[in-house]
Design a protein around this motif. Structure first.
Motif, mmCIF file in Angstrom:
data_model
loop_
_atom_site.group_PDB
_atom_site.id
_atom_site.type_symbol
_atom_site.label_atom_id
_atom_site.label_comp_id
_atom_site.label_asym_id
_atom_site.label_seq_id
_atom_site.Cartn_x
_atom_site.Cartn_y
_atom_site.Cartn_z
ATOM 1 N N HIS A 260 0.655 -1.530 -0.047
ATOM 2 C CA HIS A 260 0.075 0.078 -0.189
ATOM 3 C C HIS A 260 0.802 1.220 0.133
ATOM 4 O O HIS A 260 0.069 2.393 0.815
ATOM 5 N N CYS A 270 -7.225 1.269 -5.178
ATOM 6 C CA CYS A 270 -7.509 0.676 -4.244
ATOM 7 C C CYS A 270 -8.114 -0.285 -3.167
ATOM 8 O O CYS A 270 -9.166 0.300 -2.297
ATOM 9 N N CYS A 272 -7.749 -0.507 -0.311
ATOM 10 C CA CYS A 272 -8.015 -0.226 1.203
ATOM 11 C C CYS A 272 -8.016 1.031 1.242
ATOM 12 O O CYS A 272 -8.402 1.326 2.447
ATOM 13 N N CYS A 277 -1.704 2.449 -5.164
ATOM 14 C CA CYS A 277 -0.879 1.671 -3.540
ATOM 15 C C CYS A 277 0.034 1.197 -5.726
ATOM 16 O O CYS A 277 0.075 0.102 -6.459
HETATM 17 ZN ZN LIG Z 1 -3.847 0.041 -1.099
#
Ligand SMILES: [Zn+2]
Length: 439
Positions: A260, A270, A272, A277
């Protein structure tokens, strides 16, 4: 529970050593030396490298043998003097289970105390549909069923199960063995260790990338390497950072989320929540997406003609990408070359930050190695500081897709080596909950 995180007084900054502690410490040191020898080692050599006197070594070996951890393997007549007694780890001291829950699979291995794999099964859990959120209850039940199968093997052999370790693709609270957050699974706050208490043996839950790194350190291509970084690509991209022989966890134990790191500020979304990332550039999902795009433009006829793909872009998986690369499909090779470019850029950043002597590529990255490494090496040459790349090597994982489960096996073995007293037969029950008589 025999687990280092639950050791009494672990929060004290300095541990004082009474006689018992010294004794336990020496038992562990000798057992670790026997393990590190990787095969039979002469008793005289153990005395020499441990620095303990002959009578202390003698009583430690007697104890370790009585507890079943080691065995004598005959004598060796190398060198002058009397033939020496040879000692080795006893693989049948017990069995260890390593398990992994991936985004679209579950895998379980059963190993002995020398990490020899005796049984293994991997199943698909999500029909390879990376976009669907895996059903938590169902995947957990499927994984537990595999563990039960492994335990049946242990029972059939009349063996002792020493512990189970489970690797998961997310952040783990080590104190409780809870999976806090797994972006690629879409799971949060799953009390895995508590759920697996039903197996009645010590359970260690670990982030899959950390487990893989520690496995590579103990059993694989990073043995005896003090400073290295393991990159692990399952569906996402994880990392395990080993500094001075220890996994670097950071304040909360969550370090190593190098997948990340932002490499493209305005890049792809992404899982996340961030954009661009490293994972969105070189993770297997990203690779498959890019190859699907190329195939959609009609530039990957070899890939599209593969029987399992059969003209269906949605059916393309990483294994097909690798197959097409092996058959020299130019557009697929171009995508992989670009993956190698971003792999190299990220590695150059890591080299500059950590100055490791080794980078280990695991999971899908190790399978794609031949197609991405040349470009990655060139990027590293061009971008990392000369001092940080001097002597540095990039190698492929010894265990490839099994890096996590083998890492999990190593976690239990490591705990036993570091605290053999806690695992002696009168302290860990057999599968019927019975304890051996005290020795
Ligand atoms: Zn990420």
């Amino acid at each position: 529970m025999a687990n280092s995180s639950l050791t009494p007084n672990a929060s004290r900054r300095y541990r004082t050593g009474d006689q018992n502690w010294v004794r336990e410490h020496n038992l562990s040191i000798v057992l670790n030396y026997i393990w590190e020898a990787g095969g039979p080692i002469a008793r005289a050599r153990l005395t020499e490298i441990s620095g303990l006197n002959k009578s202390t070594i003698g009583s430690i070996l007697t104890e370790l043998q009585a507890w079943g951890y080691i065995k004598e393997t005959g004598t060796s007549s190398v060198g002058p003097g009397r033939p020496g007694v040879m000692i080795d780890i006893n693989p049948d001291a017990g069995r260890v289970i390593g398990a992994e829950i991936g985004v679209d699979f579950a895998s379980v291995v059963l190993a002995d105390l020398k990490a020899n794999v005796l049984w293994q099964r991997t199943i698909e859990t999500n029909g390879h549909d990376y976009s669907a959120k895996p059903n938590q209850d169902q995947v957990l039940a499927q994984t537990e069923a595999l563990v039960v199968e492994a335990i049946a093997q242990v029972e059939a052999a009349g063996q002792r199960l020493l512990g189970i370790s489970l690797g998961v693709p997310g952040l783990v609270d080590h104190a409780t063995g809870t999976l806090l957050f797994a972006p690629n699974l879409g799971w949060s706050n799953v009390p895995l260790r508590e759920m697996w208490q039903r197996f009645k043996v010590p359970v260690i839950v670990e982030n899959e990338a950390n487990a893989a790194a520690l496995g590579e350190h103990m059993l694989g291509n990073a043995r005896q390497v003090a400073n290295f970084i393991h990159l692990s690509a399952g569906v996402g991209l994880g990392g395990g950072i080993v500094i001075d022989g220890k996994l670097y966890g950071g304040v909360g134990g969550y370090a190593g989320e190098i997948g990340h790191m932002t490499l493209a500020p305005d890049g792809q979304q992404c899982k996340c929540g961030n954009r661009g990332c490293w994972e969105t550039l070189i993770g297997p999902t990203a690779i498959v997406n890019r190859v699907q795009q190329v195939a959609g433009e009609g530039r990957a006829p070899i890939l599209m003609a593969l029987p399992e793909v059969n003209g269906n872009i949605q059916a393309i998986r990483m294994k097909h990408v690798l197959e097409a690369a092996q058959r020299d499909e130019p557009a697929v090779l171009l995508v992989l070359d670009d993956v190698g470019r971003y792999l190299g850029i990220g590695i150059a950043n890591l080299l500059n930050a950590f100055n490791p002597s080794l980078i280990v590529l695991g999971g899908m990255l190790s399978l794609a190695g031949p197609y991405i490494l040349p470009r990655a090496q060139r990027e590293v040459e061009a971008r990392a500081l000369a001092a940080n790349r001097a002597g540095m090597q990039i190698v492929l994982s010894a265990f490839k897709s099994d890096a996590c489960v083998m890492g999990c096996v190593s976690l239990i073995i490591r705990e036993i080596l570091n605290n053999p007293t806690a695992w002696r037969p009168d302290r860990v029950p057999n599968l019927r909950g019975e304890f051996a008589a005290s020795s």
